[in-house]
Each structure stands twice: as structure tokens, then as C-alpha cells.
Design a protein around this motif. Structure first.
Motif, PDB file in Angstrom:
ATOM      1  N   VAL A 180      -4.719   3.442  -6.019  1.00  0.00           N
ATOM      2  CA  VAL A 180      -4.723   2.659  -4.793  1.00  0.00           C
ATOM      3  C   VAL A 180      -4.500   3.606  -3.626  1.00  0.00           C
ATOM      4  O   VAL A 180      -3.535   4.384  -3.624  1.00  0.00           O
ATOM      5  CB  VAL A 180      -3.616   1.583  -4.834  1.00  0.00           C
ATOM      6  N   HIS A 181      -5.392   3.558  -2.657  1.00  0.00           N
ATOM      7  CA  HIS A 181      -5.261   4.449  -1.500  1.00  0.00           C
ATOM      8  C   HIS A 181      -3.964   4.147  -0.761  1.00  0.00           C
ATOM      9  O   HIS A 181      -3.658   3.007  -0.412  1.00  0.00           O
ATOM     10  CB  HIS A 181      -6.446   4.255  -0.554  1.00  0.00           C
ATOM     11  N   GLY A 182      -3.161   5.190  -0.572  1.00  0.00           N
ATOM     12  CA  GLY A 182      -1.882   5.032   0.105  1.00  0.00           C
ATOM     13  C   GLY A 182      -0.775   4.543  -0.790  1.00  0.00           C
ATOM     14  O   GLY A 182       0.337   4.301  -0.323  1.00  0.00           O
ATOM     15  N   GLY A 183      -1.074   4.396  -2.091  1.00  0.00           N
ATOM     16  CA  GLY A 183      -0.073   3.912  -3.022  1.00  0.00           C
ATOM     17  C   GLY A 183       0.894   4.996  -3.448  1.00  0.00           C
ATOM     18  O   GLY A 183       0.725   6.185  -3.147  1.00  0.00           O
ATOM     19  N   GLY A 184       1.924   4.597  -4.179  1.00  0.00           N
ATOM     20  CA  GLY A 184       2.955   5.535  -4.595  1.00  0.00           C
ATOM     21  C   GLY A 184       2.439   6.629  -5.518  1.00  0.00           C
ATOM     22  O   GLY A 184       2.852   7.784  -5.415  1.00  0.00           O
ATOM     23  N   ALA A 185       1.549   6.276  -6.451  1.00  0.00           N
ATOM     24  CA  ALA A 185       1.035   7.263  -7.398  1.00  0.00           C
ATOM     25  C   ALA A 185       0.227   8.337  -6.684  1.00  0.00           C
ATOM     26  O   ALA A 185       0.346   9.529  -6.987  1.00  0.00           O
ATOM     27  CB  ALA A 185       0.185   6.567  -8.459  1.00  0.00           C
ATOM     28  N   LYS A 206       5.624   1.093  -4.018  1.00  0.00           N
ATOM     29  CA  LYS A 206       5.235   0.494  -2.747  1.00  0.00           C
ATOM     30  C   LYS A 206       5.168  -1.021  -2.884  1.00  0.00           C
ATOM     31  O   LYS A 206       4.928  -1.554  -3.971  1.00  0.00           O
ATOM     32  CB  LYS A 206       3.865   1.037  -2.315  1.00  0.00           C
ATOM     33  N   ALA A 207       5.366  -1.699  -1.762  1.00  0.00           N
ATOM     34  CA  ALA A 207       5.291  -3.159  -1.764  1.00  0.00           C
ATOM     35  C   ALA A 207       3.856  -3.589  -1.931  1.00  0.00           C
ATOM     36  O   ALA A 207       2.908  -2.870  -1.578  1.00  0.00           O
ATOM     37  CB  ALA A 207       5.869  -3.716  -0.462  1.00  0.00           C
ATOM     38  N   ASP A 208       3.698  -4.783  -2.479  1.00  0.00           N
ATOM     39  CA  ASP A 208       2.373  -5.364  -2.618  1.00  0.00           C
ATOM     40  C   ASP A 208       1.847  -5.728  -1.238  1.00  0.00           C
ATOM     41  O   ASP A 208       2.583  -5.792  -0.251  1.00  0.00           O
ATOM     42  CB  ASP A 208       2.456  -6.615  -3.500  1.00  0.00           C
ATOM     43  N   ALA A 209       0.541  -6.002  -1.192  1.00  0.00           N
ATOM     44  CA  ALA A 209      -0.045  -6.494   0.051  1.00  0.00           C
ATOM     45  C   ALA A 209       0.607  -7.820   0.417  1.00  0.00           C
ATOM     46  O   ALA A 209       1.082  -8.549  -0.454  1.00  0.00           O
ATOM     47  CB  ALA A 209      -1.545  -6.677  -0.124  1.00  0.00           C
ATOM     48  N   PRO A 210       0.643  -8.174   1.708  1.00  0.00           N
ATOM     49  CA  PRO A 210       1.267  -9.443   2.104  1.00  0.00           C
ATOM     50  C   PRO A 210       0.623 -10.609   1.369  1.00  0.00           C
ATOM     51  O   PRO A 210      -0.565 -10.572   1.070  1.00  0.00           O
ATOM     52  CB  PRO A 210       0.973  -9.515   3.620  1.00  0.00           C
ATOM     53  N   PRO A 211       1.386 -11.643   1.044  1.00  0.00           N
ATOM     54  CA  PRO A 211       0.828 -12.778   0.312  1.00  0.00           C
ATOM     55  C   PRO A 211      -0.244 -13.491   1.112  1.00  0.00           C
ATOM     56  O   PRO A 211      -0.226 -13.497   2.336  1.00  0.00           O
ATOM     57  CB  PRO A 211       2.035 -13.689   0.090  1.00  0.00           C
ATOM     58  N   ALA A 212      -1.181 -14.066   0.396  1.00  0.00           N
ATOM     59  CA  ALA A 212      -2.247 -14.811   1.050  1.00  0.00           C
ATOM     60  C   ALA A 212      -1.645 -15.982   1.825  1.00  0.00           C
ATOM     61  O   ALA A 212      -0.620 -16.539   1.444  1.00  0.00           O
ATOM     62  CB  ALA A 212      -3.236 -15.328   0.012  1.00  0.00           C
ATOM     63  N   VAL A 213      -2.327 -16.361   2.906  1.00  0.00           N
ATOM     64  CA  VAL A 213      -1.842 -17.478   3.706  1.00  0.00           C
ATOM     65  C   VAL A 213      -2.155 -18.762   2.960  1.00  0.00           C
ATOM     66  O   VAL A 213      -3.280 -19.229   2.943  1.00  0.00           O
ATOM     67  CB  VAL A 213      -2.499 -17.487   5.103  1.00  0.00           C
ATOM     68  N   ARG A 214      -1.116 -19.291   2.290  1.00  0.00           N
ATOM     69  CA  ARG A 214      -1.265 -20.502   1.488  1.00  0.00           C
ATOM     70  C   ARG A 214      -0.081 -21.411   1.779  1.00  0.00           C
ATOM     71  O   ARG A 214       0.846 -21.041   2.468  1.00  0.00           O
ATOM     72  CB  ARG A 214      -1.320 -20.137   0.003  1.00  0.00           C
ATOM     73  N   THR A 215      -0.076 -22.586   1.174  1.00  0.00           N
ATOM     74  CA  THR A 215       1.024 -23.540   1.407  1.00  0.00           C
ATOM     75  C   THR A 215       1.294 -24.539   0.285  1.00  0.00           C
ATOM     76  O   THR A 215       0.868 -24.332  -0.801  1.00  0.00           O
ATOM     77  CB  THR A 215       0.763 -24.276   2.725  1.00  0.00           C
ATOM     78  N   PHE A 260       4.967  -1.575  -6.748  1.00  0.00           N
ATOM     79  CA  PHE A 260       3.799  -1.218  -7.538  1.00  0.00           C
ATOM     80  C   PHE A 260       3.617   0.293  -7.565  1.00  0.00           C
ATOM     81  O   PHE A 260       3.866   0.988  -6.575  1.00  0.00           O
ATOM     82  CB  PHE A 260       2.543  -1.888  -6.972  1.00  0.00           C
ATOM     83  N   VAL A 261       3.158   0.771  -8.731  1.00  0.00           N
ATOM     84  CA  VAL A 261       2.892   2.196  -8.897  1.00  0.00           C
ATOM     85  C   VAL A 261       1.656   2.597  -8.110  1.00  0.00           C
ATOM     86  O   VAL A 261       1.606   3.672  -7.518  1.00  0.00           O
ATOM     87  CB  VAL A 261       2.719   2.547 -10.391  1.00  0.00           C
ATOM     88  N   GLY A 262       0.651   1.728  -8.112  1.00  0.00           N
ATOM     89  CA  GLY A 262      -0.566   2.016  -7.370  1.00  0.00           C
ATOM     90  C   GLY A 262      -1.644   2.686  -8.195  1.00  0.00           C
ATOM     91  O   GLY A 262      -2.339   3.584  -7.696  1.00  0.00           O
ATOM     92  N   VAL A 263      -1.785   2.281  -9.466  1.00  0.00           N
ATOM     93  CA  VAL A 263      -2.860   2.813 -10.312  1.00  0.00           C
ATOM     94  C   VAL A 263      -3.523   1.662 -11.049  1.00  0.00           C
ATOM     95  O   VAL A 263      -2.918   0.627 -11.302  1.00  0.00           O
ATOM     96  CB  VAL A 263      -2.335   3.831 -11.351  1.00  0.00           C
ATOM     97  N   SER A 264      -4.789   1.868 -11.388  1.00  0.00           N
ATOM     98  CA  SER A 264      -5.443   1.006 -12.369  1.00  0.00           C
ATOM     99  C   SER A 264      -5.652   1.861 -13.603  1.00  0.00           C
ATOM    100  O   SER A 264      -5.983   3.050 -13.502  1.00  0.00           O
ATOM    101  CB  SER A 264      -6.778   0.467 -11.847  1.00  0.00           C
ATOM    102  N   PHE A 265      -5.430   1.273 -14.773  1.00  0.00           N
ATOM    103  CA  PHE A 265      -5.435   2.098 -15.984  1.00  0.00           C
ATOM    104  C   PHE A 265      -6.050   1.343 -17.152  1.00  0.00           C
ATOM    105  O   PHE A 265      -6.245   0.121 -17.115  1.00  0.00           O
ATOM    106  CB  PHE A 265      -4.009   2.524 -16.339  1.00  0.00           C
TER     107      PHE A 265
END
Length: 513
Positions: A340-345, A401-410, A310-315
């Protein structure tokens, strides 16, 4: 002359040894190849005459003959509990419209298409075709029937990878969707209205279309865009990537997951949606570009889930009205609203208020221009963005940057054949590496890389990151071990044991239905 004869004989012997060695090691090394590399091996071993085309002499017979054998008909069965009342009404509507026999209460059937992309049985289709499936039946063009299991899905692009147990299957050659030109001839190959092996022709009407269908569950009555599969359900996705190829080749219900090919017989898209107020073809069809699909499918096959950067922006996508509201002169590009704080952009130096005008040197007119390019890349890859700031162009190199870890689902619940039971589990798996074995203090197992909503793992809260060590007391060291284990039930019970991501052990018992 004698020397020449010896040289010729040596050449023949050397060639024979090389060919024999290749055949011995072919299966061993193709296991680690990407789909693109497997295709190169396949077409090197199965050369065919080049397919040519001319706008002056339109003839689609060669392309149709090359593609049709590798487009399959997919039938899925799923329980009524995995759908809601609105979907039931829609399913009945589709059944009445398209002449399908009504299914008994509690059991639903749907159909779609798929494209064989690897000789060892991997097939690409749409996520909305197989997402809820308990049983997946694949019928090939030569009238063979296979049971398929879901290897993984990506709701964000509406793609799915399934597999049948077969070898030496015919495949469709990958093309380059970036090279597709508006106005060029294309063929749509699929199974509309349960009519197998149907080919229609049209042109590329547009590229980079964002029609807001992936994840759009609101205002369905007013939305003219619908799925081209007979299941016809809206899908949910948090970070949809839409950059469709639009075509006027006839695409109807049942075409979902079928092939969009150029006149060379090369796969440039996976048919996914239609624009219609009636549910049938009205002149506009949409396909997922194959360049985007290749990245998604390789990730699913290699990692069990899609690794997305992800680039790390909202546009906001600019147009004259938006530009006027923002009091800026630019009417094209993407206006950066936030980072996004800490994002690539942010790390690269991009700021709120900048206008992104180019990605890797190509102009950005719509949000899909950026989304498709980034969707083809991995975390850690770099993109070059051209930004307009205070009237001056600036260049930035952004590391995704990688996305946030996936939600705990099943995922889902079991039934008959190994493939059907595997699909009901509703999860994707990869073997543990040595570091993971050490982390979880196990000698073998598979790690859960994806969990699909409404399936057994989802219902019983076995999350992504869990390790499955045994099923019905049979040790699990690979995905292949699971096929034998899940059919070895005792008194109709399925016992799944393993370790949760936090290191605690579990052993869950389920009644097999």
C-alpha cells in the motif's frame, strides 16, 4: 504489649479508612478503566478459591460453576424488512429443524448467547446475533430479564458489545488465548436450541483457523461452515480477521456468543461458528480468541468503534503448490504481492517479492498468524517482521497505519423502549471533546462513531463523523441523554438535529413506528 495493641488498632483503623475510601471512589474511577482493569478490581474484591484441573482426574464442576452464572441467553426481535427472501427461507428452515414456532409475517425472532465481562452490565456476543436487532432481551442465569442496547459492533471479527442497565453482575474471568494448547480440555457454555445454561466439554482441536466464514456470502450451499446462532445469516465484512480456536466441544445453533473456557474457568474464546452440512453439531466448532476480542471490545467501549492498524501489504499464503507456481523455494510464510502506497510496510523497507516468515519472533504458517497479532494492536503500534529476501533473512520494524476513513454510511428506525429505539438508530456515539466542539461551533453534542447498515441513520444518510446536538429539542451532551430524549416523542415523531461532517446543519423528522 501496650505498644503492640496500639499498633494493631492503628492498622485496623487504617485498613478501614482505605476500604471506605476505595468504596467511595470505586464508581468514579472504574468509569475510565479498561475491561481488564475492571476485572482486576472485581476479582480483588470478590476472591474465590483457585480452580485446579488435572488430565488424570477430569472434573469440570468447578469451572462450570464459576462460568455459568455469567453466560446469558439473548433473544432478539427484528423486522422482516431487514432480511431478504433467501434469509426468510433459511429462517423457516431453522425454525422447522429446531422446533421454533413460526413468527408472524413482518416480525422475526432469533436467539443466541452472551458473556458478561464487566459487573456494570457490558456483555460480549457475536455481531451476527444482534446486528439487525430492533429489540434485545437478555435473560440471566438467575432468571432476571433486561433490555439491552448495542454499544457497537465489529463485523470484521463478528463481535458485538451490548449493555444492560445493571450493577454487581457476575462475570467470567479473562484468560490468555495465546496460552491455550492443542489437546487441552475446554468447556463450551451457552444456550443451544433455546436450552439455557448448557455446558459441553471437549478439547482444543486446533488454533489459528481461517475458515472463510466472515463476509462469505457466496456459495453458501457448498460451504459447510455456518453460524452457531439461530439467526444463521451470512455476514458481510471487507477486512475479516479470522484466527479461530477450533474445538470438538459440542456447539449448536444458539451457542453463538457463548463462552469457551479452560478448566480454570477462564474465558479463552467467544463461540461463533460450526462446521456442519446439517446445521447441527458434527464435531467441529470455532471460537474467536479472547486476546483478539479484548482489543475490539475495549475500542468499542472507549471510542465507539474499532481503531485498527494495518501493515500495508497484500500477500499470498504459501504452500507447496503456490511456491511452485511462484518459482520459489519457500513453502511456508506470506509472499508479498504488493504494498500500500504510504503504508507502514513500504516505509519500513519491505518490498514486493519478500516472504514474511515471522511476526514478533513467532513463525508464520498461515495468514491468521499475522492477522491475529496485528488485530490485537492499535494504529501507531509497532510489529517486528522477519522477511526472507534473496535467501537472506532481514528484520524490519513496521509502524501500523490507520485504515482509510470509514465510508459515509448510517443506521435504523425507532419503536418502544429507550433501548429498542436506541438499537433502531443503528449507530454508536461518543461525547465531543473541546477541540471537536470548537470545530463544529457547538456547546455540546455526541459524535457518530459507527453506523450499522439497514438502520435509521443508514437509511437517512446521517454519516459517521456527524454531530447530534438535540433530539426532540432536548439538548444532547452525552450518550445517556439520548435515552430520555428518544422516548420523548411528540405525536409519534422523532426529530434529530445536528451537524454533518462538512459543517452543514440538519434537522430530520421521522415517524416512530
Amino acid at each position: 504489649m501496650k505498644k503492640f495493641g496500639l499498633t494493631l488498632l492503628a492498622a485496623f483503623i487504617g485498613g478501614g479508612i482505605a476500604l471506605g475510601t476505595y468504596k467511595v471512589f470505586e464508581n468514579k474511577y472504574t468509569d475510565n478503566m479498561t475491561f481488564q482493569e475492571k476485572q482486576k478490581v472485581y476479582f480483588a474484591s470478590n476472591p474465590s478459591a483457585p480452580i485446579t484441573s488435572s488430565a488424570g482426574e477430569v472434573d469440570f464442576t468447578q469451572a462450570a460453576a464459576a462460568v455459568t452464572p455469567a453466560v446469558v441467553y439473548i433473544r432478539v426481535t427484528y423486522s422482516n424488512t431487514s432480511s431478504n427472501s433467501d434469509q426468510d427461507q433459511l429462517q423457516q428452515l431453522f425454525g422447522n429443524m429446531f422446533g421454533q414456532r413460526a413468527q408472524p409475517q413482518g416480525v422475526q425472532m432469533a436467539s443466541g448467547s452472551g458473556v458478561i465481562i464487566s459487573p456494570d452490565g457490558y456483555i460480549v456476543t457475536n455481531n451476527h446475533v444482534v446486528e439487525k436487532a430492533d429489540k434485545i432481551t437478555v435473560n440471566t442465569n438467575d432468571h432476571r430479564t433486561f433490555q439491552a442496547k448495542v454499544i457497537g459492533t465489529d463485523p470484521n471479527t463478528d463481535l458485538a458489545l451490548i449493555k444492560v442497565d445493571a450493577s454487581n453482575l457476575p462475570i467470567v474471568k479473562f484468560g490468555n488465548s495465546d496460552d491455550a494448547k492443542v489437546g487441552e480440555w475446554v468447556l463450551a457454555v451457552g444456550n443451544p436450541f433455546n436450552l439455557t445454561s448448557t455446558v459441553t466439554a471437549g478439547i482444543v482441536s486446533a488454533k489459528g483457523r481461517n475458515i472463510g466464514i466472515i463476509g462469505n456470502e457466496d456459495n453458501q450451499d457448498n460451504n459447510p461452515f455456518g453460524r452457531s446462532g439461530n439467526q444463521g445469516q451470512p455476514r458481510a465484512a471487507n477486512k475479516a480477521i479470522e484466527s479461530f480456536i477450533q474445538t470438538d466441544a459440542a456447539i449448536n445453533p444458539g451457542n453463538s456468543g457463548g463462552a469457551l473456557v479452560n478448566t480454570k474457568g477462564e474465558l479463552i474464546g467467544i463461540n461463533a461458528a460450526i462446521a456442519s452440512h446439517t446445521g447441527s453439531y458434527e464435531g467441529y466448532g470455532f471460537a474467536i480468541p479472547i486476546n483478539l476480542a479484548k482489543k475490539v471490545l475495549n475500542d468499542i467501549e472507549k471510542y465507539g468503534a474499532v481503531k485498527r492498524g494495518f501493515v500495508g501489504v497484500s500477500f499470498t499464503q504459501l504452500d507447496p503448490d503456490v511456491a511452485q507456481t511462484l518459482h520459489i523455494d519457500n513453502t511456508t510464510g506470506l509472499y508479498v504481492k504488493d504494498l500500500v502506497h504510504g503504508g507502514g510496510a513500504e516505509a519500513a523497507g519491505i518490498k514486493a517479492g519478500d516472504v514474511i516468515t515471522k511476526v514478533d519472533g513467532s513463525p508464520i504458517y498461515e495468514s491468521s498468524d499475522l492477522q491475529e497479532r496485528v488485530g490485537e494492536l492499535q494504529p501507531g503500534d509497532k510489529v517486528h517482521l522477519t522477511v526472507l529476501r534473496d535467501g537472506t533473512e532481514k528484520e524490519f520494524t513496521v509502524t501500523l497505519k490507520a485504515d482509510a476513513p470509514p465510508a459515509v454510511r448510517t443506521a435504523a428506525a425507532p419503536s418502544k423502549s429507550a433501548a429498542e429505539l436506541f438499537n433502531k438508530l443503528g449507530a454508536s456515539f461518543m461525547p465531543l471533546d473541546n477541540s471537536q466542539k470548537a470545530k463544529f461551533h457547538v456547546k455540546s453534542g455526541v459524535i457518530v462513531t459507527q453506523v450499522r447498515p439497514g438502520r435509521l441513520f443508514d437509511d437517512t444518510e446521517i454519516p459517521v463523523g456527524s454531530v447530534i446536538t438535540s433530539i426532540n429539542k432536548s439538548p444532547i451532551g452525552s450518550v445517556a441523554d439520548m435515552d430520555n430524549a428518544i422516548t420523548n416523542t411528540r405525536n409519534g415523531l422523532l426529530v434529530i438535529s445536528g451537524v454533518y461532517p462538512d459543517g452543514t446543519s440538519f434537522s430530520n423528522t421521522f415517524q416512530v413506528q
